[in-house]
Design an enzyme around this catalytic site. Structure first.
Site, PDB file in Angstrom:
ATOM      1  N   GLU A 162     -32.974 -31.090 -16.096  1.00  0.00           N
ATOM      2  CA  GLU A 162     -33.118 -30.435 -17.345  1.00  0.00           C
ATOM      3  C   GLU A 162     -34.620 -30.432 -17.405  1.00  0.00           C
ATOM      4  O   GLU A 162     -35.196 -31.517 -17.664  1.00  0.00           O
ATOM      5  CB  GLU A 162     -32.451 -31.405 -18.221  1.00  0.00           C
ATOM      6  CG  GLU A 162     -32.269 -30.585 -19.760  1.00  0.00           C
ATOM      7  CD  GLU A 162     -33.091 -31.121 -20.707  1.00  0.00           C
ATOM      8  OE1 GLU A 162     -34.062 -30.444 -21.049  1.00  0.00           O
ATOM      9  OE2 GLU A 162     -32.644 -32.040 -21.747  1.00  0.00           O
ATOM     10  N   CYS A 200     -36.532 -30.731 -26.239  1.00  0.00           N
ATOM     11  CA  CYS A 200     -36.486 -29.590 -25.159  1.00  0.00           C
ATOM     12  C   CYS A 200     -35.620 -28.319 -25.957  1.00  0.00           C
ATOM     13  O   CYS A 200     -35.712 -27.365 -25.313  1.00  0.00           O
ATOM     14  CB  CYS A 200     -35.708 -30.244 -24.015  1.00  0.00           C
ATOM     15  SG  CYS A 200     -34.278 -31.200 -24.405  1.00  0.00           S
TER      16      CYS A 200
END
Lengths: 501, 501
Positions: free
Chosen positions: B256, B295
């Site tokens: 990720e 994020c």
């Protein structure tokens, strides 16, 4: 000599540069030339992305299924011609060639069924809607939509029809255009299939392309929305996975590579029993069908110490009757290896295995053709758990109480099989070896027409962790996931429900 | 000063070598030292594999769920202390720290629910049984069993509690032992959580380990049954994915990484309307919460040309009222960046973005602490689609009719959001951008307590293709798949049904 061309951008195009010559591996007679030099691969990929992708995405699953049905019908209509090509260019016996062609058609038809079950949607709805807040208005729903790129399929030499069709069926049904690259040495079958499909204009423009010859810079031209599925050696798989753009753009790669498939005989099995005979039959089939050139073939034959000598004798006897030769001759039961380099790799592999050869020999048969007779090895070295000999070769390994620790030394495989009627033994071994496999086959003599562990069925997943490449194909609708992006929709329930239609 | 130790092999062990010093990023006061030099990582991994794995696999899903519940309860019991550590070591405001800790506890509890729904099995049954032959006896059934390795979790600095807990919850529920490596700079929270869990002996031996400090050779010690989930920069993700053993053994990696999340405002939205205010609120929250170090934070603000000046003025006004400072002070709404290097990266990123800064400045706030005030950029260069500035920074991008082509230039992201009540516009944009995302958030003012696109929910998948790393986490039971091997069982129906119990 025939010059095989590629079908790129919905045109037949000829490559330049020094060609590779395709042979009949039984006679070494040259059959065709193939070259991909100078072809516009970038343009071909872009054509697939911009024409084929939107055309397929505009169709429902059922409509895409109708395309697969038409592909299957077209191949069925040329089945005899395709079988002849498999015999000539692949060194297949007629039975081997049918296995390939019928496997291709059968897989297409299995995905027609999947298509019909998915019906009139254009994308998958994944699971139920989820209430996310205290009120039902805040709602989540996963969907799975086709990637906006091209699905590149790099296929293995051993199943030129089946390998092509099983990958294409799933990608096209998912809604992604395909660029297939068959292994050059046996490309005549896939080339003929492409001719049939192109002549009949079965698929939308841009939906299917074929690259014959070296892949050149193909992998380096892929982007984040493209995917690549590869079947072949672990070394090539590792090279693909290491490519700069693959790493940088997290390009999805599915690899189906080496596998040291084991067949385990339970200590409960009596010699001469139906279970025992089934076990022998499956081992012999896997060693000889396609001359052992199946990624799912049994390589390691694990038998209880008490049954070792019996199994050894019986295998020697059964394998000794297998007539090896030019498959154009009717009574031949096993053909040659596919190429000179496959043969030399197999011989080198036999050297690496070590141990004692109890049937066959570590040598090419004299004369023309890439022939190797079935080889049974006893007491091989550790390489038996590390190196796949891709030919009619298997090793006998005795075990004492529990075969699992030997099985898992393969470090990840496509399939292993268990032949026993001792439910406790079966359950123990299954649970111990399952994490290392994509499939576990439980042999049972009461199953009519059992295909054995070496046959890949479209309903079940095909692939395996570790050495086997970590990939997963087929498994009915499961196979679609590789070509789809799963996306969570999060928001107002009425908005999402309207969107789903 | 506190020396943080690692918890390996069910022991607290101190590393040697030159330590990294953990700071309070608001004051630059040193808080602790951490070093992993000389630690026996190989032994720690083997302990997890041989002790933790079997112990977890012996439990049912419901029993593993009870462990997660005990973890959540233990963390809840120390919530205040953990929040204080988040403020001191993470530069979090109290609200930021609660978001992290409560997210951790909430995710554990969400997986308790998943556990209870899976009940008394020890492995997953995947789909229905499949009839494979003409007779019902030839049967297929997919199951999914835990890998026999260790799940290594390399977590990001921004969510020391949540990142740890969300990955651990899923792996432990799947039946894999965990070795977690928090980002060193903010490791005090995860370290304290490990202390709590170890003190209370909540988990079976070997089920959870913590490595504090540099990962050293950790990645190179992994084998085919291990898995690694990483959250962090794309560059580090690429290094992990390129590691020799990762490639060679097809080790499962979930990454990720970077994401240029877009928020799209529809042309139908009137200034001052509820939808408009929601849009502004979500942009401001994402720019300031955790100082933009999420994020999933909105980086690209896409507005119709007609609304550009209105949105710009309103964002400038709203962001101008955000008080930036030491989060230990009560009325501060935004803290510092986490480290000096995060700050210098953000400043370099701003340089790379180009364009015109319409709010804030391309400079560190004077004095102690790694402070950067919110920065709004107009007319940035192409880098806005290529480079993630991980801080309180967003760019305004006008579009004419269709924002999708701009959104997808991000080349794969975790989440983008749409704020509109025009169903046709929503559906068009969703279908165009969905293949490039793991989640699409549809803002709606009627949703109470809407968390906005920046909050990851355990029920929905988290991850994204391409630049975002190609990974997928969470999504309720979907998250388990990463830790499980799907295996097809093929054989006699009674044998398979007995095996499933």
């Amino acid at each position: 000599m025939i010059q095989l061309r590629s079908y790129l951008g919905d045109q037949w195009v000829a490559g330049s540069g020094s060609p590779q010559t395709l042979l009949n591996p039984a006679t070494e007679e040259p059959l065709a030339n193939a070259s991909s030099g100078g072809l516009d691969l970038r343009g071909a990929l872009e054509h697939a992305r911009t024409r084929g992708g939107p055309a397929l995405r505009a169709l429902t699953f059922a409509e895409r299924g109708a395309l697969l049905k038409a592909m299957a019908d077209a191949m069925q209509g040329e089945r005899d011609r395709l079988i002849e090509l498999g015999i000539a260019n692949g060194g297949n016996t007629r039975s081997d060639a049918k296995f390939d062609i019928d496997g291709a058609i059968g897989t297409l038809l299995a995905y027609v069924d999947v298509a019909n079950s998915l019906g009139s949607r254009k994308f998958l709805v994944d699971g139920e809607g989820i209430q996310l807040g205290r009120s039902a208005r805040f709602h989540g729903q996963h969907i799975a939509v086709p990637h906006h790129g091209v699905a590149v399929h790099v296929n293995a030499f051993n199943f030129p029809a089946w390998g092509f069709a099983e990958k294409a069926a799933v990608a096209l049904l998912a809604g992604m255009p395909v660029l297939a690259k068959p292994a050059t040495s046996s490309a005549m079958v896939a080339h003929r299939i492409m001719e049939i499909l192109a002549e009949k204009k079965i698929l939308p423009e841009g939906a299917l392309s074929l690259l014959v010859g070296s892949p050149g810079e193909l992998v380096s031209l892929l982007g984040a929305q493209d995917v690549l599925a590869f079947t072949g050696s672990g070394d090539t798989g590792a090279r693909i996975r290491s490519a700069k753009n693959v790493i940088e753009h997290s390009i999805r790669i599915n690899i189906e590579a080496d596998s040291l498939n084991a067949a385990v005989l339970g200590a409960d099995v009596e010699p001469r029993s139906d279970m025992y005979e089934l076990f022998l039959k499956d081992v012999v089939r896997d060693m000889t069908q396609k001359a052992g050139q199946k990624c799912t073939a049994i390589r390691r034959v694990l038998v209880p110490q008490s049954l070792l000598s019996s199994v050894k004798e019986d295998l020697i006897e059964l394998l000794g009757t297998v007539k090896v030769g030019n498959p154009a001759d009717g009574d031949v039961r096993m053909g040659p290896l596919a190429t000179a380099s496959q043969l030399s790799d197999a011989l080198a592999g036999l050297e690496r295995l070590g141990g004692k050869i109890v049937l066959g020999e570590k040598a090419r048969k004299p004369g023309k053709g890439f022939f190797l007779s079935p080889v049974l090895v006893e007491s091989p070295g550790d390489a038996v758990h590390e190196h796949e000999v891709f030919g009619p070769v298997a090793s006998l390994l005795p075990f004492k109480d529990n075969p699992s620790s030997l099985v898992v030394r393969g470090n990840g495989g496509l399939v292993s099989s268990i032949y026993s009627e001792d439910q406790g033994f079966i359950e123990q071994v299954v649970m111990e070896i399952a994490p290392y496999h994509g499939r576990v086959f439980l042999g049972h003599p009461k199953i009519e027409l059992s295909p054995g562990p070496g046959t890949v069925l479209p309903q079940l997943v095909h692939g395996g962790p570790g050495r086997a490449g970590g990939g997963e194909e087929l498994g009915g609708p499961r196979g679609l996931a590789f070509y789809l992006q799963r996306v969570a929709l999060e928001g107002s329930r009425p908005v999402i429900q309207k969107l789903l239609g």
